[in-house]
Design a protein around this motif. Structure first.
Motif, PDB file in Angstrom:
ATOM      1  N   ALA A  46       0.912  12.412  -3.478  1.00  7.84           N
ATOM      2  CA  ALA A  46       0.080  12.203  -2.294  1.00  7.84           C
ATOM      3  C   ALA A  46      -0.193  13.466  -1.494  1.00  7.84           C
ATOM      4  CB  ALA A  46       0.741  11.165  -1.383  1.00  7.84           C
ATOM      5  N   SER A  47       0.314  14.618  -1.941  1.00  8.66           N
ATOM      6  CA  SER A  47       0.166  15.825  -1.131  1.00  8.66           C
ATOM      7  C   SER A  47       0.223  17.060  -2.019  1.00  8.66           C
ATOM      8  CB  SER A  47       1.285  15.899  -0.087  1.00  8.66           C
ATOM      9  OG  SER A  47       2.518  16.248  -0.702  1.00  8.66           O
ATOM     10  N   ASP A  48       0.036  18.212  -1.376  1.00  5.19           N
ATOM     11  CA  ASP A  48       0.196  19.482  -2.083  1.00  5.19           C
ATOM     12  C   ASP A  48       1.520  20.149  -1.726  1.00  5.19           C
ATOM     13  OD1 ASP A  48      -0.360  20.163   0.516  1.00  5.19           O
ATOM     14  OD2 ASP A  48      -2.012  21.529   0.062  1.00  5.19           O
ATOM     15  N   VAL A  49       2.459  19.372  -1.185  1.00  5.24           N
ATOM     16  CA  VAL A  49       3.796  19.895  -0.909  1.00  5.24           C
ATOM     17  C   VAL A  49       4.449  20.253  -2.246  1.00  5.24           C
ATOM     18  CG1 VAL A  49       6.088  19.351  -0.005  1.00  5.24           C
ATOM     19  CG2 VAL A  49       4.044  18.554   1.202  1.00  5.24           C
ATOM     20  N   PRO A  50       4.943  21.476  -2.406  1.00  7.77           N
ATOM     21  CA  PRO A  50       5.513  21.870  -3.699  1.00  7.77           C
ATOM     22  C   PRO A  50       6.910  21.288  -3.916  1.00  7.77           C
ATOM     23  CG  PRO A  50       5.707  23.683  -2.137  1.00  7.77           C
ATOM     24  CD  PRO A  50       4.932  22.597  -1.437  1.00  7.77           C
ATOM     25  N   VAL A  51       6.990  20.257  -4.719  1.00  4.65           N
ATOM     26  CA  VAL A  51       8.287  19.711  -5.119  1.00  4.65           C
ATOM     27  C   VAL A  51       8.479  20.023  -6.600  1.00  4.65           C
ATOM     28  CG1 VAL A  51       8.311  17.886  -3.385  1.00  4.65           C
ATOM     29  CG2 VAL A  51       7.290  17.440  -5.609  1.00  4.65           C
ATOM     30  N   PRO A  52       9.714  20.235  -7.035  1.00  4.41           N
ATOM     31  CA  PRO A  52       9.941  20.522  -8.455  1.00  4.41           C
ATOM     32  C   PRO A  52       9.433  19.385  -9.337  1.00  4.41           C
ATOM     33  CG  PRO A  52      11.902  21.007  -7.156  1.00  4.41           C
ATOM     34  CD  PRO A  52      10.955  20.284  -6.245  1.00  4.41           C
ATOM     35  N   ALA A  53       8.931  19.751 -10.507  1.00  2.00           N
ATOM     36  CA  ALA A  53       8.456  18.741 -11.453  1.00  2.00           C
ATOM     37  C   ALA A  53       9.628  17.880 -11.911  1.00  2.00           C
ATOM     38  CB  ALA A  53       7.797  19.413 -12.647  1.00  2.00           C
ATOM     39  N   LEU A  54       9.473  16.572 -11.770  1.00  2.00           N
ATOM     40  CA  LEU A  54      10.528  15.638 -12.157  1.00  2.00           C
ATOM     41  C   LEU A  54      10.408  15.322 -13.641  1.00  2.00           C
ATOM     42  CD1 LEU A  54      10.214  13.289  -9.070  1.00  2.00           C
ATOM     43  CD2 LEU A  54      12.072  14.896  -9.515  1.00  2.00           C
ATOM     44  N   ARG A  55      11.534  15.312 -14.345  1.00  2.00           N
ATOM     45  CA  ARG A  55      11.536  15.066 -15.784  1.00  2.00           C
ATOM     46  C   ARG A  55      12.016  13.666 -16.136  1.00  2.00           C
ATOM     47  NH1 ARG A  55      10.072  18.777 -19.852  1.00  2.00           N
ATOM     48  NH2 ARG A  55       9.431  20.715 -18.833  1.00  2.00           N
TER      49      ARG A  55
END
Length: 374
Positions: free
Chosen positions: A106-115
């Motif tokens: 929902a955003s461009d907040v950089p969260v680590p890619a979840l695997r």
């Protein structure tokens, strides 16, 4: 010979007693089943600057599918084992995974890619998830960044970039629309702020008073909050929870990953703003206590408010309430941490119950209305 404390020393804090090598064997078996090929796990380690709650393991892995070799560097997050004297009453890893997924979508907040998310507790004894590892640096809590390190050595302009970047991340998180609908796991009956407050009271009982440790200063803080409850707390948004630069990875002075979502909640925007302002004051007050300069130009209350209002278009309200609320909540954290240290023989039981709260002087001054802001 000197009695002065070594301010650069990292204090021993037991977070987990899990054996990394044993975890590696189980992890390789689990990952092989997940990717459908034999996986090799290597370079397992616990981060030197990890937090005090969840267990975090760093590792590399390689595998091949149809002759194509795949590899990566990853982070495993799991709840602490029962014997580790956990800080929080509950660790809902699937909820953290859902919140991070929702923020990424929902955003461009950089969260680590979840695997991967694993809810089968037979693997490690609790649910866990795996995400990509992001290269970057964060201000350290232990030892505190107000004494030395890359942030301390930065120029005032560079520190302002770090602070503004953190506030920008908060503003972007708060800008996610329809938060109660997007994150129904965080929603519930009645006022979100009241639910949040009641949850803190429940946590305080579990962490301390159920074992006979009733801390007068924390009780006084809860009473002050009840007596000064905001008449209009404001609209509910998604709050990051543990909002501070120490939970952001920076490339230079630019945020590249927002971490640690275990305290995420719905509520007024000022939940996050009060937290980020107070947590820096907590560390700055430690520096002052040791006659050190600290970082008085960093995350100043007025600067945080001005930056947030400029970025969000929202007028900050009820900030005194939310800063004191943050100080009370952090008092529970620090009291529980002290209990954990006592449990593992790293500290001793204080004679005065209020000494369970490291920042007792600051919290007392805030409640008295005598706290001195720079």
């Amino acid at each position: 010979m000197t009695d002065d404390p070594d301010l650069s020393a990292r204090h021993s804090l037991t977070v987990t007693e899990r054996d990394v090598d044993e975890l590696g064997e189980r992890l390789a078996t689990w990952l092989s089943a997940r990717v459908g090929a034999e996986a090799t796990v290597s370079e397992l380690s616990k981060p030197s600057a990890g937090g005090m709650s969840s267990t975090t393991i760093l590792f590399d892995a390689t595998w091949s599918v149809d002759g194509v070799r795949e590899s990566g560097s990853f982070v495993l997050r799991m709840a602490p084992e029962d014997g580790s004297f956990p800080i929080f009453q509950a660790y809902d890893l699937p909820l953290q995974y859902a919140v991070m997924s929702g923020v990424a979508a929902a955003s461009d907040v950089p969260v680590p890619a979840l695997r991967w998310l694993e809810t089968d507790e037979s693997v490690f004894g609790s649910p866990f998830f795996v995400m990509d590892r992001v290269d970057g640096r964060a201000p350290t809590d232990n030892p505190p960044y107000v004494f030395f390190g890359w942030l301390f050595d930065a120029t005032a302009t560079e520190r302002a970039l770090v602070a503004d970047g953190a506030v920008d991340m908060i503003a972007r998180i708060h800008a996610i629309d329809d938060a109660p609908q997007r994150f129904p796991e965080l929603d519930g009956e009645g006022s979100a702020l009241r639910r949040h407050f009641d949850a803190q009271r429940d946590w305080y009982r579990w962490a301390l008073t159920d074992d006979g440790i009733e801390i007068p200063l924390i009780e006084r803080g809860f009473a002050w909050l009840e007596a000064n409850w905001p008449t209009n707390p404001g609209a509910d948004v998604l709050n990051w929870g543990d909002a501070r630069p120490g939970n952001i990875l920076y490339d230079g002075f630019t945020p590249v990953a927002v971490l640690d979502w275990e305290m995420a909640a719905l509520g007024p925007r000022e939940l996050d703003l009060g937290w980020i302002i107070f947590i820096h004051r907590f560390f700055q007050d430690i520096a002052t206590r040791f006659d050190q300069p600290g970082l008085p130009d960093y995350l100043r209350r007025d600067d945080v408010v001005a930056t947030y209002e400029r970025l969000s278009g929202h007028t900050v309200a009820n900030l005194d309430f939310f800063i004191i609320y943050a100080a009370v909540r952090h008092a529970i954290v620090m009291a529980r941490v002290k209990r954990r240290m006592i449990h593992f023989g790293e500290d001793t039981v204080p004679d005065d119950l209020d000494d369970y709260v490291m920042h007792r002087a600051s919290l007392s001054a805030l409640l008295d209305g005598t706290y001195e802001w720079d």
